[in-house]
Design a protein around this motif. Sequence first.
Motif, mmCIF file in Angstrom:
data_model
loop_
_atom_site.group_PDB
_atom_site.id
_atom_site.type_symbol
_atom_site.label_atom_id
_atom_site.label_comp_id
_atom_site.label_asym_id
_atom_site.label_seq_id
_atom_site.Cartn_x
_atom_site.Cartn_y
_atom_site.Cartn_z
ATOM 1 N N ALA A 1 0.826 -1.207 0.000
ATOM 2 C CA ALA A 1 0.000 0.000 0.000
ATOM 3 C C ALA A 1 0.862 1.260 0.000
ATOM 4 O O ALA A 1 0.564 2.238 -0.706
ATOM 5 N N LYS A 2 1.947 1.238 0.779
ATOM 6 C CA LYS A 2 2.846 2.391 0.806
ATOM 7 C C LYS A 2 3.511 2.597 -0.551
ATOM 8 O O LYS A 2 3.638 3.737 -1.026
ATOM 9 N N ALA A 3 3.921 1.524 -1.196
ATOM 10 C CA ALA A 3 4.541 1.647 -2.519
ATOM 11 C C ALA A 3 3.551 2.178 -3.542
ATOM 12 O O ALA A 3 3.918 2.973 -4.421
ATOM 13 N N SER B 1 1.740 6.874 -6.891
ATOM 14 C CA SER B 1 0.715 7.856 -7.262
ATOM 15 C C SER B 1 1.189 9.274 -7.014
ATOM 16 O O SER B 1 0.883 10.189 -7.792
ATOM 17 N N ILE B 2 1.957 9.496 -5.944
ATOM 18 C CA ILE B 2 2.492 10.839 -5.676
ATOM 19 C C ILE B 2 3.554 11.194 -6.700
ATOM 20 O O ILE B 2 3.652 12.343 -7.158
ATOM 21 N N ALA B 3 4.354 10.218 -7.119
ATOM 22 C CA ALA B 3 5.423 10.501 -8.090
ATOM 23 C C ALA B 3 4.863 10.877 -9.444
ATOM 24 O O ALA B 3 5.444 11.689 -10.178
ATOM 25 N N THR B 4 3.705 10.301 -9.821
ATOM 26 C CA THR B 4 3.115 10.595 -11.124
ATOM 27 C C THR B 4 2.122 11.728 -11.086
ATOM 28 O O THR B 4 1.581 12.109 -12.125
ATOM 29 N N ALA B 5 1.817 12.281 -9.899
ATOM 30 C CA ALA B 5 0.822 13.353 -9.794
ATOM 31 C C ALA B 5 1.391 14.653 -10.302
ATOM 32 O O ALA B 5 2.579 14.896 -10.288
#
Length: 664
Positions: free
Chosen positions: A653-655, A660-664
Motif C-alpha cells: 500500500a505504501k509503494a 501515485s504521488i510521483a506521477t501526480a
Amino acid sequence: MDRRSGDGEWLHSYVDRPLPQAAPRRPYAIYLADEDGRFCRLCFDLDSKLGDVGPDLATLLRALDEAGLTYVVAASGSAGGRHVWVTAETPLEATLVSAIAEAAKKRVPTLDKGMLNNPSTGAARPIGAPHREGGTSQLHAPLDERRAAALLTPDACSNPTDAFVRLLMVLDAIPAMHDVRVRQVRKDTTVQVLNDELGPRLPGTVKPGVDEETYQLLTRRPADDKVSEVLASVLTRLALRRWTWPMTERLLAERRHREGGLLHACTSTRRGTLRAVLPDVQARQKLARQWARCVAYAATLPLPEDTLEWTENLADVVALVEQLQAAADACPQRWATESGPADRAALDLRCLLALRAGTAVLALDCRRAALATGHGRSTMHRAQDRLTLDGWLAPRDSDGPAGTHELLPVTPVARGGTQGTPPPVGDRRTHLISTLQERLAAGQHDVFTYGRATKTHAGGLGHHAARVYQQLAEHTDRALSLTELCKRTGYRPRTVAKHLARMRNLLIATRAVMTVHHECPTCQVVPGERCRTTAGAVLRRRGTDQHTTRQTLATERSSTPYYRPRPGSLVAAAKALGCHGVTASRARRYAVETQLYHWWLQEEEWMRSPKGGVRTGIQTHPEQAALVLTTLARQPRRRYPRTADGRGDHAAAKARIERSIATA
C-alpha cells in the motif's frame, strides 16, 4: 464593437469606434454616460440567469409608472432577458444613478447593476444589435417604432431630473425581499487598499499558504454555471491572506490552475457551455481586472484577524504568550541542553499557533510540528512530552483529538519576566507573530538539519547552530558580539565560537569588527562627532580630539569580534553540505504515511460495516418509495492490498501511494 478571434468566434472584448451612420452587423454597445461621467440614458438589464425575469419586470415598470417616467422595453437577445431603456432630458449625476441602481437591486433580484455603477465604461447593446450567442435585441413595448424612437430621444422623452428623484423614493418605499437584502457592512471595518509596485493588495503580513478549501477551488474544474463565482471566491480568499498581484499572476503558470479556479479569467464563453481559450496577454489583463475588484471587495469585509484582535479572549492569549516567551528567554540554559533546541522550537510553534487561532488549547500532530520546525516527528513527540513534564503544556486528550494540549501560564519566579501585562493592541500581537515566524523559518532550513554526513544521511550544521543563527537573524539591525550571543543562547563561549566558525566558512555569518565611529562616555557626543569640553569647545589637546574613555572603548571594541547573518547564503550552504532537499523529502515521506493511515482507517471501517451478501445492480434503501436515477458515477471502494493469507499488506500500500504521488 466586439472583436473576432482567429477561428471566427466573438471574443466579447470591445473596442471603441465612432458611431457609424448604419448599424454594424456585429455585436456592439453604446455608452450610457457622456465624457463628463453623467448618464444620458439608463438601461435596466434583467438577466434570466439570476432568476425569473417576469415578476421583476412588472415590479420595475410599476415603479417607473409611479415616478412618471417613460420607457422602452426590449429583449436583450439572450434567452428570457429584458432591457428597460429610460432616457433623460438632461444628463444625470453618477451618484443619483448609482443610488437608483442599488435601490432597484434590492427590489429586483435579476437586475445586473454593473453598467449603472460604471459611468466610465458602462455600456449596453441597443435595440437591433446582434448578440454574440445568436439573436438580436428586439423591441417589445411600445410596438410602434416611431413612438419608441421618440421615447429614446432626450428632447421628446419627457423625463426630467425630478422624475428620477421620485423613482428613487418609489423604489425605497417598496419592501425589499429577504433573500436579496444587502448586508450592511460597518464603515470602521473597511481596510485601506495599497497600490504600489506589488499591485493592489491589503496591508499586512503575507500568508503564502492556502487552506484546503481554497486549494480545492483553485485546482478543481468548476461547474459551467459557477465559473465566474469560483474565480471571485478564490481571488477574495487570496486577497484576505494578503497576497500580492505577482503572487496571483504566477498561478497562471500551472495548467491545473488555468483549468480550475482561474478558468473564467483564461477563457471566454462561446455558445452555451463551450469556452474559448484566451491568449496569455488577454488572460493576464482579465485576471488583473478581476484581482483589483476582488481586493476592493475584500477590503470591505470584516477580516477575521482584525475582528479577533480586540476580543478579550485574544487579549489573554497575547498576555500568556508574552509571559511564556519572557520566562523562556530568562533561562537560556534550559534550551542549551541536547534536547533544548527541539523543546524551544516546539514551544515557539505552540505560541505562534495560539496567537493565530486566539486560543491556548491547540490540537497539533507531530508530523505537522516537525515540518514547521525542521525537526523529526519522533523528536517533536518527545519534545512535547518534556514540555508537559516541565509544566509548559497540559494534555487535553479528553476534550478533543489526540495531540491536544493547552499552554499553561508560568508561575512568577525570582528571575522575573513573567509579570502580567495590560490588554494588547494590534501592534504587539503583530510583532510577536512576526518574531516567531522569522525564528521558526530560520531554524527549519535544510542547512541546520541534525547529524553528520554519511553514506545514507546528509547532515547539516545541527539545531544548536540554528539557535545561534536565530539570534543573529532576529537582530539584523545591529551586530552581536560573542559575549552577547553566549548570554542569549546559554552556550559556552567555546561552543558559540565553534558554531560561528563553521557558519563563517559557509558564508552564513560574517564578522564585523567595529573600530570607528564610537560614542564618547565622557562628553556623550554621538558617533562621528569630535569630543567637546565642558564649555562646549572642540577638544584639541596634544594633537588628539578624543577623550581617554572614548579611545579605551574603541580599543576594546577593536579586539571584540561582532557577527552579522547572511540569509542569502543558506541555500548555497545547504547544497555545499549535501543536505539540500532534506525537508522536502521529509514532507513527502510524512504525506505518504498520512495517506496510508487514512486508507487503513477506511479499510477498517469497511471491514466492521455489516454485509448481508454481495449486492449487484441498482442499490436502494428499504424504505425508499421511488427510484431516483442519476448519471453520477458511484465512487468505488479503494481496495487495500492484501497478502496471500488475507492480511493487510502495508508495504504494498505504501509503494502504491508513493507511485501515485510521483506521477501526480
